[in-house]
Design a protein around this motif. Structure first.
Motif, short mmCIF file in Angstrom:
data_model
loop_
_atom_site.label_atom_id
_atom_site.label_comp_id
_atom_site.label_asym_id
_atom_site.label_seq_id
_atom_site.Cartn_x
_atom_site.Cartn_y
_atom_site.Cartn_z
N GLY A 174 8.36 22.04 2.54
CA GLY A 174 7.85 23.17 3.32
C GLY A 174 6.94 22.73 4.45
N GLU A 175 5.74 23.31 4.51
CA GLU A 175 4.80 22.99 5.59
C GLU A 175 4.30 21.56 5.52
N ASN A 176 4.51 20.88 4.41
CA ASN A 176 4.10 19.48 4.27
C ASN A 176 5.21 18.49 4.63
N LEU A 177 6.33 18.98 5.16
CA LEU A 177 7.47 18.09 5.42
C LEU A 177 7.11 16.98 6.42
N ALA A 204 5.11 14.49 4.59
CA ALA A 204 5.95 13.77 3.64
C ALA A 204 6.77 12.69 4.36
N VAL A 205 7.32 13.02 5.52
CA VAL A 205 8.06 12.03 6.31
C VAL A 205 7.14 10.89 6.71
N ARG A 206 5.96 11.21 7.18
CA ARG A 206 5.01 10.17 7.60
C ARG A 206 4.60 9.29 6.42
N SER A 207 4.39 9.88 5.26
CA SER A 207 4.00 9.13 4.07
C SER A 207 5.08 8.12 3.69
N VAL A 208 6.33 8.57 3.66
CA VAL A 208 7.45 7.67 3.34
C VAL A 208 7.60 6.60 4.41
N CYS A 209 7.57 7.00 5.67
CA CYS A 209 7.76 6.04 6.76
C CYS A 209 6.65 4.99 6.79
N ALA A 210 5.40 5.42 6.68
CA ALA A 210 4.28 4.47 6.72
C ALA A 210 4.35 3.49 5.56
N THR A 211 4.67 4.00 4.37
CA THR A 211 4.78 3.13 3.19
C THR A 211 5.91 2.12 3.37
N ALA A 212 7.04 2.57 3.88
CA ALA A 212 8.17 1.66 4.11
C ALA A 212 7.87 0.67 5.22
N LEU A 213 7.28 1.14 6.32
CA LEU A 213 6.96 0.24 7.44
C LEU A 213 5.98 -0.85 7.03
N ASP A 271 0.83 -1.19 0.00
CA ASP A 271 0.00 0.00 0.00
C ASP A 271 0.87 1.25 0.00
N LEU A 272 0.35 2.30 -0.64
CA LEU A 272 0.96 3.62 -0.56
C LEU A 272 0.17 4.39 0.49
N TYR A 273 0.83 5.21 1.26
CA TYR A 273 0.16 6.02 2.27
C TYR A 273 0.21 7.47 1.82
N LEU A 274 -0.99 7.99 1.48
CA LEU A 274 -1.14 9.29 0.85
C LEU A 274 -2.19 10.10 1.60
N LEU A 275 -2.30 11.36 1.24
CA LEU A 275 -3.37 12.20 1.76
C LEU A 275 -4.61 11.99 0.92
N SER A 276 -5.77 12.08 1.56
CA SER A 276 -7.03 11.89 0.85
C SER A 276 -7.92 13.09 1.10
N GLY A 277 -8.40 13.69 0.02
CA GLY A 277 -9.25 14.86 0.15
C GLY A 277 -8.52 16.00 0.83
N GLU A 278 -9.19 16.66 1.75
CA GLU A 278 -8.60 17.80 2.47
C GLU A 278 -7.96 17.38 3.79
N SER A 279 -7.98 16.10 4.09
CA SER A 279 -7.46 15.61 5.36
C SER A 279 -5.95 15.81 5.47
N ARG A 280 -5.48 16.03 6.70
CA ARG A 280 -4.04 16.10 6.98
C ARG A 280 -3.58 14.78 7.59
N LEU A 281 -4.38 13.73 7.39
CA LEU A 281 -4.04 12.39 7.85
C LEU A 281 -3.85 11.48 6.64
N LEU A 282 -3.11 10.40 6.83
CA LEU A 282 -2.82 9.48 5.74
C LEU A 282 -3.92 8.45 5.56
N SER A 283 -4.05 8.02 4.33
CA SER A 283 -4.99 6.97 3.96
C SER A 283 -4.24 5.98 3.07
N SER A 284 -4.56 4.71 3.17
CA SER A 284 -3.84 3.73 2.35
C SER A 284 -4.50 3.57 0.98
N LEU A 285 -3.64 3.43 -0.01
CA LEU A 285 -4.08 3.18 -1.38
C LEU A 285 -3.39 1.89 -1.83
#
Length: 128
Positions: free
Chosen positions: A76-79, A82-91, A1-15
């Motif tokens: 920038g403000e999404n750093l 971005a770290v969480r997205s990479v870490c969750a996908t790798a984990l 799974d990829l862990y990405l943002l969905s809609g306007e949420s600032r939380l990750l969702s799996s794809l």
């Protein structure tokens, strides 16, 4: 799974994604490459800056280290996202309980706090 943002949420969702593993590439490497190449679609979008490339992925004891190109730091403000997205996908693909991100082979220097320390899966990163 990829862990990405969905809609306007600032939380990750799996794809869910399918990658074709070769003998020379680990699943975690292939999925991270898919994450970095992801083009926003179907309501999912990536916090990772365009042009970010995967330089290496390696196992060091109980930690998986993901080395990315310097473009990663332009989030920038999404750093943090971005770290969480990479870490969750790798984990999700790695057998390691920890993931650490380096940039151009080193821990980024600057006012990042603990952002570039080794990270574990955190339930509060995700849409429930």
């Amino acid at each position: 799974d990829l862990y990405l943002l969905s809609g306007e949420s600032r939380l990750l969702s799996s794809l869910p994604v399918r990658v074709r593993q070769t003998a020379s590439q680990a699943a975690v490497e292939l999925v991270l490459q898919a994450l970095l190449a992801y083009q926003d679609q179907n309501g999912y979008h990536t916090p990772i800056p365009a042009g970010t490339t995967l330089l290496s992925v390696y196992q060091d004891g109980t930690c998986c280290t993901v080395d990315l190109s310097a473009e990663f730091l332009t989030a920038g403000e999404n750093l943090t996202l971005a770290v969480r997205s990479v870490c969750a996908t790798a984990l999700a693909q790695s057998e390691s309980p920890w993931v650490r991100i380096t940039v151009e082979g080193a821990t980024p220097q600057g006012d990042y706090g603990t952002l570039f320390d080794a990270q574990q899966w955190q339930e509060d990163w995700f849409i429930q």
